[in-house]
Write a protein that holds these residues in place. Structure first.
Motif, mmCIF file in Angstrom:
data_model
loop_
_atom_site.group_PDB
_atom_site.id
_atom_site.type_symbol
_atom_site.label_atom_id
_atom_site.label_comp_id
_atom_site.label_asym_id
_atom_site.label_seq_id
_atom_site.Cartn_x
_atom_site.Cartn_y
_atom_site.Cartn_z
ATOM 1 N N ARG A 34 0.847 -1.182 0.000
ATOM 2 C CA ARG A 34 0.000 0.000 0.000
ATOM 3 C C ARG A 34 0.890 1.242 0.000
ATOM 4 N NH1 ARG A 34 -2.634 -1.020 5.993
ATOM 5 N NH2 ARG A 34 -0.746 -0.578 7.224
ATOM 6 N N GLN A 35 0.340 2.290 -0.575
ATOM 7 C CA GLN A 35 1.079 3.541 -0.649
ATOM 8 C C GLN A 35 0.182 4.680 -0.202
ATOM 9 O OE1 GLN A 35 2.938 4.341 -4.440
ATOM 10 N NE2 GLN A 35 4.443 5.711 -3.492
ATOM 11 N N LYS A 36 0.513 5.247 0.922
ATOM 12 C CA LYS A 36 -0.209 6.401 1.426
ATOM 13 C C LYS A 36 0.347 7.645 0.758
ATOM 14 C CE LYS A 36 -0.512 3.924 5.788
ATOM 15 N NZ LYS A 36 -0.161 3.905 7.221
ATOM 16 N N SER A 37 -0.463 8.684 0.709
ATOM 17 C CA SER A 37 -0.070 9.901 0.021
ATOM 18 C C SER A 37 1.255 10.429 0.563
ATOM 19 C CB SER A 37 -1.160 10.953 0.190
ATOM 20 O OG SER A 37 -0.798 12.149 -0.478
ATOM 21 N N GLY A 38 2.221 10.610 -0.339
ATOM 22 C CA GLY A 38 3.503 11.169 0.048
ATOM 23 C C GLY A 38 4.478 10.180 0.654
ATOM 24 N N ASN A 39 4.066 8.912 0.748
ATOM 25 C CA ASN A 39 4.932 7.902 1.368
ATOM 26 C C ASN A 39 5.389 6.868 0.352
ATOM 27 O OD1 ASN A 39 4.251 9.278 3.650
ATOM 28 N ND2 ASN A 39 3.383 7.541 4.742
ATOM 29 N N GLU A 40 6.361 6.072 0.752
ATOM 30 C CA GLU A 40 6.814 4.968 -0.081
ATOM 31 C C GLU A 40 5.848 3.796 0.049
ATOM 32 O OE1 GLU A 40 11.626 5.844 0.229
ATOM 33 O OE2 GLU A 40 10.770 4.029 1.088
ATOM 34 N N GLN A 56 -8.568 1.026 9.795
ATOM 35 C CA GLN A 56 -8.408 2.300 10.482
ATOM 36 C C GLN A 56 -8.135 3.416 9.475
ATOM 37 O OE1 GLN A 56 -9.073 2.605 13.764
ATOM 38 N NE2 GLN A 56 -9.619 0.436 13.524
ATOM 39 N N PRO A 57 -8.486 4.661 9.823
ATOM 40 C CA PRO A 57 -8.282 5.770 8.877
ATOM 41 C C PRO A 57 -6.853 5.902 8.369
ATOM 42 C CG PRO A 57 -9.727 6.462 10.659
ATOM 43 C CD PRO A 57 -9.235 5.083 11.023
ATOM 44 N N ASN A 58 -5.873 5.549 9.193
ATOM 45 C CA ASN A 58 -4.491 5.690 8.732
ATOM 46 C C ASN A 58 -4.081 4.604 7.749
ATOM 47 O OD1 ASN A 58 -4.217 3.491 10.411
ATOM 48 N ND2 ASN A 58 -2.598 4.355 11.678
ATOM 49 N N GLU A 59 -5.032 3.735 7.416
ATOM 50 C CA GLU A 59 -4.773 2.711 6.397
ATOM 51 C C GLU A 59 -5.339 3.107 5.048
ATOM 52 O OE1 GLU A 59 -6.227 -0.588 8.975
ATOM 53 O OE2 GLU A 59 -4.186 -1.381 8.676
ATOM 54 N N THR A 60 -5.813 4.328 4.972
ATOM 55 C CA THR A 60 -6.226 4.876 3.693
ATOM 56 C C THR A 60 -5.013 4.947 2.779
ATOM 57 O OG1 THR A 60 -8.052 6.159 4.611
ATOM 58 C CG2 THR A 60 -7.064 6.959 2.565
ATOM 59 N N ALA A 61 -5.134 4.344 1.608
ATOM 60 C CA ALA A 61 -3.991 4.257 0.697
ATOM 61 C C ALA A 61 -4.443 3.647 -0.618
ATOM 62 C CB ALA A 61 -2.882 3.391 1.308
ATOM 63 N N ILE A 62 -3.542 3.674 -1.568
ATOM 64 C CA ILE A 62 -3.732 2.879 -2.776
ATOM 65 C C ILE A 62 -3.079 1.529 -2.508
ATOM 66 C CG2 ILE A 62 -3.273 2.650 -5.240
ATOM 67 C CD1 ILE A 62 -3.086 5.690 -5.390
ATOM 68 N N TYR A 63 -3.822 0.479 -2.731
ATOM 69 C CA TYR A 63 -3.335 -0.868 -2.489
ATOM 70 C C TYR A 63 -2.959 -1.503 -3.828
ATOM 71 C CZ TYR A 63 -4.585 -0.707 2.411
ATOM 72 O OH TYR A 63 -4.637 -0.380 3.749
ATOM 73 N N TYR A 64 -1.745 -2.037 -3.877
ATOM 74 C CA TYR A 64 -1.217 -2.636 -5.094
ATOM 75 C C TYR A 64 -0.967 -4.123 -4.914
ATOM 76 C CZ TYR A 64 -0.106 2.163 -6.541
ATOM 77 O OH TYR A 64 -0.171 3.495 -6.884
ATOM 78 N N CYS A 65 -1.250 -4.857 -5.963
ATOM 79 C CA CYS A 65 -0.893 -6.264 -6.036
ATOM 80 C C CYS A 65 0.381 -6.368 -6.871
ATOM 81 C CB CYS A 65 -2.036 -7.044 -6.686
ATOM 82 S SG CYS A 65 -1.698 -8.786 -6.933
ATOM 83 N N ALA A 66 1.243 -7.315 -6.514
ATOM 84 C CA ALA A 66 2.497 -7.475 -7.232
ATOM 85 C C ALA A 66 2.866 -8.948 -7.319
ATOM 86 C CB ALA A 66 3.612 -6.702 -6.531
ATOM 87 N N GLY A 75 0.135 -4.329 -10.387
ATOM 88 C CA GLY A 75 -1.154 -3.905 -10.891
ATOM 89 C C GLY A 75 -1.271 -2.393 -10.845
ATOM 90 N N GLN A 76 -2.428 -1.899 -11.264
ATOM 91 C CA GLN A 76 -2.636 -0.453 -11.346
ATOM 92 C C GLN A 76 -3.020 0.150 -10.006
ATOM 93 O OE1 GLN A 76 -4.872 -2.670 -12.098
ATOM 94 N NE2 GLN A 76 -6.787 -1.930 -11.209
ATOM 95 N N GLY A 77 -3.383 -0.693 -9.052
ATOM 96 C CA GLY A 77 -3.754 -0.222 -7.721
ATOM 97 C C GLY A 77 -5.244 0.011 -7.573
ATOM 98 N N THR A 78 -5.695 -0.089 -6.344
ATOM 99 C CA THR A 78 -7.092 0.185 -6.029
ATOM 100 C C THR A 78 -7.134 1.033 -4.758
ATOM 101 O OG1 THR A 78 -9.276 -0.816 -5.691
ATOM 102 C CG2 THR A 78 -7.399 -1.967 -4.710
ATOM 103 N N GLN A 79 -7.944 2.064 -4.784
ATOM 104 C CA GLN A 79 -8.011 3.005 -3.674
ATOM 105 C C GLN A 79 -8.855 2.448 -2.534
ATOM 106 O OE1 GLN A 79 -6.600 6.299 -3.318
ATOM 107 N NE2 GLN A 79 -7.331 6.012 -1.204
ATOM 108 N N VAL A 80 -8.312 2.504 -1.344
ATOM 109 C CA VAL A 80 -9.048 2.169 -0.129
ATOM 110 C C VAL A 80 -9.076 3.420 0.742
ATOM 111 C CG1 VAL A 80 -9.032 0.807 1.989
ATOM 112 C CG2 VAL A 80 -8.457 -0.277 -0.199
ATOM 113 N N THR A 81 -10.275 3.861 1.086
ATOM 114 C CA THR A 81 -10.434 5.040 1.930
ATOM 115 C C THR A 81 -11.216 4.642 3.172
ATOM 116 O OG1 THR A 81 -10.430 6.493 -0.003
ATOM 117 C CG2 THR A 81 -11.284 7.395 2.066
#
Length: 127
Positions: A38-44, A87-97, A118-124
């Motif tokens: 997963r990739q949160k905004s601004g993070n690796e 949890q809210p802090n798990e909001t991110a784009i989730y990628y499969c690899a 993959g292209q990722g899927t948004q989890v909010t």
């Protein structure tokens, strides 16, 4: 080449659940493992979970153990990530690899181990 398509993301309230899917096609049978990051905004990108291609072995980040479950339907070449108690802090784009080489218990948890994404899927997760 391996193609990966994620689905199942969306908006959920804190404490809720979602199940992500990752459909693998192409030369998917050459893969050694499938992973979720997963990739949160601004993070690796951050490791979440992984499963050996056979489905026999699973790996989890400490932060999701006991709440997330990775599984695989070998007949469908599809991996799933069941996420509970989000949890809210798990909001991110989730990628499969997909990893197409032999890995170690440590390398499987790094994005460098994976050749296809993959292209990722948004989890909010709302509070």
């Amino acid at each position: 080449q391996v193609q990966l398509v994620e689905s199942g993301g969306g908006l959920v309230q804190a404490g809720g659940s979602l199940r992500l899917s990752c459909a693998a096609s192409g030369r998917a049978s050459n893969s050694y493992a499938l992973g979720w990051f997963r990739q949160k905004s601004g993070n690796e990108r951050e490791f979440v979970a992984a499963i050996a291609w056979s489905g026999a072995t699973t790996y989890y980040a400490d932060s999701v153990k006991g709440r997330f479950t990775i599984s695989k339907d070998n007949a469908k070449n599809t991996a799933y990530l069941q996420m509970n108690a989000l949890q809210p802090n798990e909001t991110a784009i989730y990628y499969c690899a997909a990893s197409t080489r032999r890995y170690t218990n440590l390398s499987i948890k790094t994005p460098y181990e994976y050749s296809y994404w993959g292209q990722g899927t948004q989890v909010t997760v709302s509070s």
